[in-house]
Design an enzyme around this catalytic site. Sequence first.
Site, PDB file in Angstrom:
ATOM      1  N   LYS A  74       0.847  -1.198   0.000  1.00 28.15           N
ATOM      2  CA  LYS A  74       0.000   0.000   0.000  1.00 28.15           C
ATOM      3  C   LYS A  74       0.881   1.246   0.000  1.00 28.15           C
ATOM      4  O   LYS A  74       1.906   1.283   0.688  1.00 28.15           O
ATOM      5  CB  LYS A  74      -0.906  -0.040   1.241  1.00 28.15           C
TER       6      LYS A  74
ATOM      7  N   SER B 180     -10.060   2.053   2.669  1.00 23.22           N
ATOM      8  CA  SER B 180      -9.091   2.739   1.848  1.00 23.22           C
ATOM      9  C   SER B 180      -8.106   1.820   1.130  1.00 23.22           C
ATOM     10  O   SER B 180      -7.496   2.235   0.146  1.00 23.22           O
ATOM     11  CB  SER B 180      -8.302   3.728   2.701  1.00 23.22           C
TER      12      SER B 180
ATOM     13  N   SER C  69     -10.607  -0.092   6.913  1.00 22.00           N
ATOM     14  CA  SER C  69      -9.908  -0.006   5.622  1.00 22.00           C
ATOM     15  C   SER C  69      -9.209  -1.272   5.157  1.00 22.00           C
ATOM     16  O   SER C  69      -8.730  -1.319   4.027  1.00 22.00           O
ATOM     17  CB  SER C  69      -8.887   1.132   5.657  1.00 22.00           C
TER      18      SER C  69
END
Lengths: 95, 492
Positions: B79, B159, B183
């Site tokens: 990420k 997210s 998330s």
Amino acid sequence: MSVDIATVKRVAHLARIRVTEEEAAALQGELNAILGFVEQLNEVDVAGVEPMTSVIPMAVKRREDVVDDGGIAADIVRNAPLTDENYFLVPKVVE
Amino acid sequence: MSELTALTIAGIREGLRRKDFSAVELTEAYLAAIERFNQAFNAYVAVTPERALEMAGESDRRIAEGEARALEGVPLGIKDLFCTKGIHSQAASHVLDGFKPPYESTVTANLWRDGGVMLGKLNMDEFAMGSSNETSYYGPVVNPWRRRGGNAQLVPGGSSGGSAAAVAAHLCAGATATDTGGSIRQPAAFTGTVGIKPTYGRCSRRGIVAFASSLDQAGPIARTVRDAAIMLRTMASVDPKDTTSADVEVPDYEAAIGESVKGLRIGIPREYRVDGMPEEIEKLWQAGMDWYRAAGAELVEISLPHTKYALPAYYIVAPAEASSNLARYDGVRYGLRVPGDDIVDMYEKTRAAGFGREVKRRVLIGTYVLSAGYYDAYYLRAQKVRTLIKRDFEEAFQAGIDAILTPATPSSAFGIGEKAGGDPVEMYLNDIFTVTVNMAGLPGIAVPAGLDPAGLPLGLQLIGRPFDEATLFRAAQVIEDSAGSFTPEAWW
């Protein structure tokens, strides 16, 4: 509680974010929607309740008071948009 | 999807050991898949082929010498929130334009120490603020899942939308993710993947761009429960560089998988039966209960009375912490700078140009609730409510509950642009089942459990005692064994 347009602008200035008139108007509606949503917390009886300060109960960790890193000024300023001899450059602050 | 990229992490481990293929061949298969298909998903914001092949070469040398490590040769996506030395790390924000950290986050350093191979950096909501991956500076991520018979583009959740989409579309074998209000678990549920948010303090936050420091936790998204267990064992550590990293030894999570759940007491919280809950979510939850009953676990109805206050309290605590954490983006030390007449003008113009809409909204809410005269009414009250939320869970666990079963999300994946209206609260409601766990600092895992009538994946969530991720993996395997695994039909 709800915010008026002057409050939105004041808060934006506190947060150091420039907003246009149009943005301020849109933000006013959005912030009021969020503030309206969180209003329900007033239903909760919090008398005598301690606020949470630590997610997992643990003593604050300590470390030896020694220098264990440093001497990497060039690494630290490498990502800065404007530098001079390992100093960050900013617009003039003091006349 | 090639045969090699269809392998699980456990399958890769086995195949490399048997020398069915080399780590370089496997990495090349992934790089080829990214090259061909990333444009369909927009999952990667930076790809690092040279680095990946170099790491895979090292893996092959280790394997040849009989010195394979725990994640040897496993191709991973990272990420964009994680700092990776010398490589794109921008939290999918314009304000961090061009930022290349001079150091490595602890979590990613742990992955490389154990032989993981970095494929690149994954798209996400800007600063992890979002539930659909639509707030990214790099544009939305497309979910590999589509409604049956339809071709509308759906969100992968957020997210960690890039992480979830890349794992589901076989563009990486596993991915790092982070979870502040849901998330990891919400995108896992939207893509038919497994995601675990560990206990607060289990994974080091060192080198992870901070959103809300008392809520942020890193964890893996993977294709199976076992793969998530393998990844978490490496990601978790005790880190002297993070003062909130807990001094608790990391167990072998994989060892818990396959253990019986007979006699395990599974709590069913009545407050999670929310008004207007779609029938398919209700059915899925019931199916989960039936699987546990059949496996010999005991189901116990419990009450977590402050559940409904978790989301409103979160929308005070998280923005407050974010407004403070994001103060550092000032155009001086890194990233974007827009020139101004004086320093305040420079700050204001830089932050106006650098932050997206959702980030600005949250920074303003945070600034407001922390401003003079409002602190007690908002922030202090929210932190008191947080104590009550945590107490609810503590009482359930003290009464002998081992894990709590809930739906992971109130719906399946929705369309891109579908929730872009004027009311931000509509989007925030995605996290109603996950956010309580962050507020209480507990571990939670989302496991795919079925498909809705449109053919989209749905997940169940298990919530555990602090640092008892092992029980979550053990219990999650029951869902996986009962429900099977879910792979999207390739349209790309």
